[in-house]
Design a protein around this motif. Structure first.
Motif, PDB file in Angstrom:
ATOM      1  N   VAL A 271       2.341  11.622   8.154  1.00 16.24           N
ATOM      2  CA  VAL A 271       2.432  12.462   6.959  1.00 16.24           C
ATOM      3  C   VAL A 271       1.235  13.400   6.863  1.00 16.24           C
ATOM      4  O   VAL A 271       0.105  12.980   7.104  1.00 16.24           O
TER       5      VAL A 271
ATOM      6  N   MET B 184       6.378   6.941  10.951  1.00 18.10           N
ATOM      7  CA  MET B 184       6.161   8.136  10.147  1.00 18.10           C
ATOM      8  C   MET B 184       4.725   8.637  10.245  1.00 18.10           C
ATOM      9  O   MET B 184       3.796   7.849  10.332  1.00 18.10           O
TER      10      MET B 184
ATOM     11  N   PHE C 256       7.626   7.765   0.073  1.00 16.77           N
ATOM     12  CA  PHE C 256       6.957   7.667   1.373  1.00 16.77           C
ATOM     13  C   PHE C 256       7.084   6.257   1.941  1.00 16.77           C
ATOM     14  O   PHE C 256       7.308   6.080   3.138  1.00 16.77           O
ATOM     15  N   ASN C 257       6.941   5.266   1.066  1.00 20.50           N
ATOM     16  CA  ASN C 257       7.059   3.875   1.548  1.00 20.50           C
ATOM     17  C   ASN C 257       8.445   3.617   2.098  1.00 20.50           C
ATOM     18  O   ASN C 257       8.606   2.963   3.135  1.00 20.50           O
TER      19      ASN C 257
ATOM     20  N   LEU D 173       5.992   9.230  -6.191  1.00 25.04           N
ATOM     21  CA  LEU D 173       6.272   9.750  -4.854  1.00 25.04           C
ATOM     22  C   LEU D 173       5.888   8.742  -3.775  1.00 25.04           C
ATOM     23  O   LEU D 173       6.470   8.715  -2.694  1.00 25.04           O
ATOM     24  N   GLU D 174       4.914   7.890  -4.080  1.00 26.88           N
ATOM     25  CA  GLU D 174       4.483   6.878  -3.107  1.00 26.88           C
ATOM     26  C   GLU D 174       5.681   6.035  -2.660  1.00 26.88           C
ATOM     27  O   GLU D 174       5.774   5.629  -1.492  1.00 26.88           O
TER      28      GLU D 174
ATOM     29  N   ILE E  38      -0.950   9.875  -7.101  1.00 23.84           N
ATOM     30  CA  ILE E  38      -1.112  11.255  -6.620  1.00 23.84           C
ATOM     31  C   ILE E  38      -1.661  12.189  -7.720  1.00 23.84           C
ATOM     32  O   ILE E  38      -2.555  12.981  -7.450  1.00 23.84           O
TER      33      ILE E  38
ATOM     34  N   SER F 224       0.563   5.851   3.083  1.00 27.60           N
ATOM     35  CA  SER F 224       1.890   6.397   3.380  1.00 27.60           C
ATOM     36  C   SER F 224       2.046   7.818   2.842  1.00 27.60           C
ATOM     37  O   SER F 224       2.883   8.581   3.312  1.00 27.60           O
ATOM     38  N   SER F 225       1.247   8.205   1.844  1.00 23.06           N
ATOM     39  CA  SER F 225       1.345   9.567   1.322  1.00 23.06           C
ATOM     40  C   SER F 225       0.446  10.524   2.100  1.00 23.06           C
ATOM     41  O   SER F 225       0.294  11.682   1.709  1.00 23.06           O
ATOM     42  N   GLY F 226      -0.177  10.051   3.146  1.00 23.01           N
ATOM     43  CA  GLY F 226      -1.048  10.905   3.951  1.00 23.01           C
ATOM     44  C   GLY F 226      -2.363  11.187   3.255  1.00 23.01           C
ATOM     45  O   GLY F 226      -3.032  12.176   3.551  1.00 23.01           O
TER      46      GLY F 226
END
Lengths: 112, 724
Positions: free
Chosen positions: B211, B209, B200-201, B196-197, A50, A86-88
């Motif tokens: 996002v 989910m 989310f995982n 942060l990944e 990120i 998954s983080s969009g």
């Protein structure tokens, strides 16, 4: 029309985690301090964390301000995109750099 | 307690225990990965809560103690070391035993008590014997442990048990909720190593989910501090797990980030939401703005952004919310349509479909015999329906081989520890599907092959370093589809097979003549002979020459084949070719004299007239597409009596990269073949893999093409020499 041969080239390689975010920002700052559009080859990037994605956004905003065009090129690695889904920050259908950049939400300079 | 519920719980617990084994092994590789520790904790917590609920108080109590140890690891009070992993794996095995116990009122056995003492000792940072000494001083305490089971049995409705039930947020019986999570991480979050990944995982593992990332606050490059976080997220999560499960995911960042979790609503068949509704609900537009925008006859979102009523990122998140509701509704419908069925019922269904296929063949035959167009038309329609039913029934029994592969992680871990070696198991193609029956029968052969690889193939770490190899050896399990077969290979990067040693041993054992010239492949195949071993010493793992012959026998009985490839000091591979199913196959019906046989259609390449058969120096060969192929006359092979017809036909079959011609009297046509086993009396019949019942009630034998091809292959060099 600008001659693409005169564009600056930036080749990004490997994994861009937090530890390489500053290095990435510096590379973009250097490139933006020179004249001409910038071709960024991301085909050899294994991973963008990120913080690195934030650097891309910052670079794109700066480029937009300076009226410089950032041209992301190359086929992207499937895994690189998958890790960001998954983080969009990506979608499963990205195969080219252009598709990858378009999948980033409201990426500066990219019209939806 | 209803036995059905208990059975369902046991099935679910079994799945969780399988996952738990993988989680513990993953934890061993990444002992500091908080997400993995959390995953282990949640699985244990679920088992504990549900065990109590379904009357498995002993398992509940035991799991509670293990949970204590994991909690100590989770909170950082205890490091996740090898001891914790060993203990956790042993505990996991014990939980499985406790759940299988019929009598739940028996006190804990010595092993369970020992493990529980070890959990406590580990939490308190004491050696188990220290703990034991203390416990010896307090015999009452140990007695109390035994008593707990009894007490909990009599206090099922006690507040304590009820609290546990309520806090079991993983229960599948909880209703599905949609959560909206606003996650604004603190600026310094990346600096402490948080990825942060992973959050989310982990969230995506507990539900469905969607996002929306908001990076609008990322400044221009000159003002950017690359290690700061400028991003925030809105997450939509549909899950039947409670809010605590979501909070657990954020447990390590909750103090430093803004996290707001809202429950939106329970999805049902009418979960579709309009964009306007969402925007009004969120207070982003008022009713007047909305109705004005709707009048423009253009896309609502575009109009609202254009008029600066909502921001682009707010619109994005509203659109994602709308899409998420739609996705959840689809899932809801899907979930409602899924039921759990016992595998015995599926087996029964496939048997009945098999009978139906046989009856259908009979109907088709009768229709042809009676030359009645109406019956023929019905038979054709019936044929189509039965084919669809067959495919459906067979697909229900298909399972991904991954579940079997995962079992071997533990085998590799435990065995490499015992042997003092470091070995990593890599799996490829875990999603490859095979018939359940085939998968069940693959377990033993694969165990033998893996044990053999670890014991004889992979070298000790010091030897590997001397050879310039990585200290850690690798065993790779790979599965892939190949036509009607699945190819499973077990490869290692060890020392490979010593060809000369194999040949020496084969001569010693009288398997081949001292002067015999055999091919490399034939020599390698000697390792599958009963009692054959080149190991210089017998270990507890292997070396007696038992095991690899079991592999060959089992794979043969599955109608599959085995081959070996090896490179000295680089490693070896054992390749298994297995049919996808053992129940019903597409076959080619052929006739020889008065007998009929079936050739599996998956190996048939073409059918040609037998004009080009030549006998060269006593060997029968055929010309096929500018190639010269060996051929075999099935009449001679099976010694079928009767007159030889003037014009014969050849079926060209392709097996293991080898083609050969099979001479038959007549090719009748394709035939849906319900495979019936031959039974013990005929298990050694060469060239036959089973039987089937034809439409007229007669029996046709199914030809084992792999066996026939290998009998030709054994003489391949010989015929090539003669033919040339």
């Amino acid at each position: 029309m600008a001659n693409p041969d005169l564009n600056q080239k930036l080749v990004l390689k490997g994994s861009y985690g937090i530890e390489r975010a500053s290095e990435l920002a510096l590379d973009f700052s250097d490139a933006l301090s020179k004249t001409g559009d910038i071709d960024i080859d991301i085909s050899q990037v294994d991973e963008f964390d990120i913080p690195a994605i934030q650097v891309l956004y910052a670079a794109a905003s700066s480029a937009k301000e300076r009226k410089v065009h950032l041209n992301f090129t190359g086929e992207v690695k499937n895994n690189m995109c998958l890790k960001l889904i998954s983080s969009g920050l990506s979608n499963p259908n990205c195969s080219s750099a252009k598709e990858f950049i378009s999948s980033l939400p409201h990426f500066p300079g990219v019209a939806k | 307690m209803n036995d059905k519920f208990r059975e369902t719980f046991r099935e679910e617990a079994e799945e969780l225990l399988s996952q738990l084994e993988d989680i513990f092994l993953e934890l061993e590789s990444n002992p500091t990965d908080k997400e993995v520790i959390n995953a282990a904790f949640r699985a244990i917590h679920t088992i504990k809560g549900s065990a109590g609920m379904f009357g498995y108080e002993k398992a509940g109590k035991f799991t509670h103690d293990l949970e204590g140890l994991l909690d100590a690891c989770r909170s950082g009070k205890h490091a996740v070391d090898k001891k914790v992993i060993d203990l956790s794996l042993r505990a996991r095995d014990k939980i499985r035993e406790l759940l299988a116990e019929e009598n739940n009122s028996e006190p804990f056995d010595e092993e369970a008590l020992g493990l529980m003492a070890e959990f406590k000792a580990a939490i308190e940072g004491k050696k188990p014997n220290e703990k034991k000494a203390e416990e010896d001083k307090k015999p009452k305490e140990a007695e109390e442990d035994k008593k707990v089971v009894e007490e909990e049995k009599h206090t099922k409705a006690s507040p304590k048990v009820n609290t546990e039930k309520q806090s079991t947020h993983d229960s599948k019986n909880e209703p599905m909720n949609i959560y909206r999570i606003n996650f604004i991480p603190e600026k310094d979050i990346f600096k402490n190593g948080t990825k942060l990944e992973n959050i989310f995982n982990e969230l995506s593992e507990i539900g469905t989910m969607s996002v929306v990332a908001d990076l609008s606050k990322v400044p221009i490059l000159d003002n950017l501090k690359p290690e700061d976080c400028y991003s925030s997220w809105i997450i939509f999560l549909s899950t039947n797990k409670g809010i605590d499960a979501i909070k657990d995911v954020f447990i390590f960042v909750e103090l430093s980030s803004k996290i707001n979790i809202e429950i939106l609503e329970q999805p049902d068949e009418n979960s579709n939401k309009k964009l306007g509704e969402i925007l009004i609900e969120r207070g982003l537009v008022n009713a007047d703005d909305l109705s004005e925008a709707l009048q423009s006859q253009r896309r609502l979102g575009e109009v609202l952004v254009e008029r600066n009523v909502v921001s682009a990122s707010d619109l994005d998140s509203a659109l994602v919310e709308q899409a998420h509701f739609k996705k959840t509704q689809d899932k809801f419908t899907e979930h409602s349509a899924t039921i759990r069925v016992g595998s015995d019922k599926l087996d029964q269904l496939v048997d009945l479909v098999g009978e139906l296929v046989t009856m259908q063949a009979r109907l088709s035959k009768t229709a042809i015999d009676y030359k009645d167009s109406v019956i023929e038309s019905i038979a054709e329609q019936f044929d189509r329906l039965v084919s669809q039913l067959r495919d459906n029934a067979m697909s229900m029994r298909m399972l991904a081989i991954g579940s079997t592969f995962n079992k071997f992680r533990r085998v590799v871990r435990d065995l490499s520890n015992d042997l003092g070696k470091e070995v990593e198991l890599v799996t490829i193609g875990a999603e490859t599907e095979l018939d359940k029956t085939v998968i069940e029968r693959l377990n033993d052969p694969l165990v033998h092959i893996i044990r053999n690889s670890l014991d004889h193939g992979i070298e000790k770490p010091e030897d590997r370093i001397n050879l310039g190899k990585p200290e850690k050896g690798t065993v790779t399990l790979c599965a892939e589809h190949s036509g009607a077969n699945v190819i499973i290979s077990v490869s290692d990067d060890g020392r490979g097979l010593d060809l000369e040693a194999v040949k020496r041993k084969a001569i010693e054992n009288g398997l081949i003549d001292a002067n015999a010239q055999i091919s490399e492949q034939d020599a390698y195949m000697m390792i599958f002979k009963p009692g054959f071993s080149t190991a210089s010493k017998i270990t507890s793992v292997s070396g007696r020459g038992v095991g690899m012959d079991v592999v060959k026998k089992e794979i043969d009985s599955l109608g599959g084949s085995v081959s070996v490839s090896s490179t000295p000091n680089k490693g070896m591979s054992i390749i298994l070719r297995i049919p996808l199913t053992l129940a019903i196959i597409e076959g080619l019906l052929v006739r020889i004299g008065n007998e009929r046989f079936i050739l599996p259609l998956s190996v048939v390449e073409s059918c040609i007239e037998a004009e080009d058969v030549e006998i060269k120096n006593g060997t029968s060969v055929i010309h096929y597409r500018e190639d010269l192929l060996p051929s075999i006359d099935l009449r001679s092979f099976f010694k079928v009596p009767g007159d030889v017809p003037e014009n014969k036909q050849i079926v060209v079959v392709s097996i293991q990269d080898m083609k050969c011609g099979v001479l038959v009297d007549e090719v009748i046509g394709d035939f849906q073949t319900v495979i019936k086993p031959l039974g013990r009396m005929y298990r050694d019949a060469v060239g036959i893999s089973g039987a089937t019942i034809l439409g007229d009630g007669e029996v046709a034998l199914i030809i084992d093409c792999a066996r026939i091809a290998s009998s030709i292959s054994l003489h391949e060099n010989e015929w090539k020499e003669k033919a040339c």
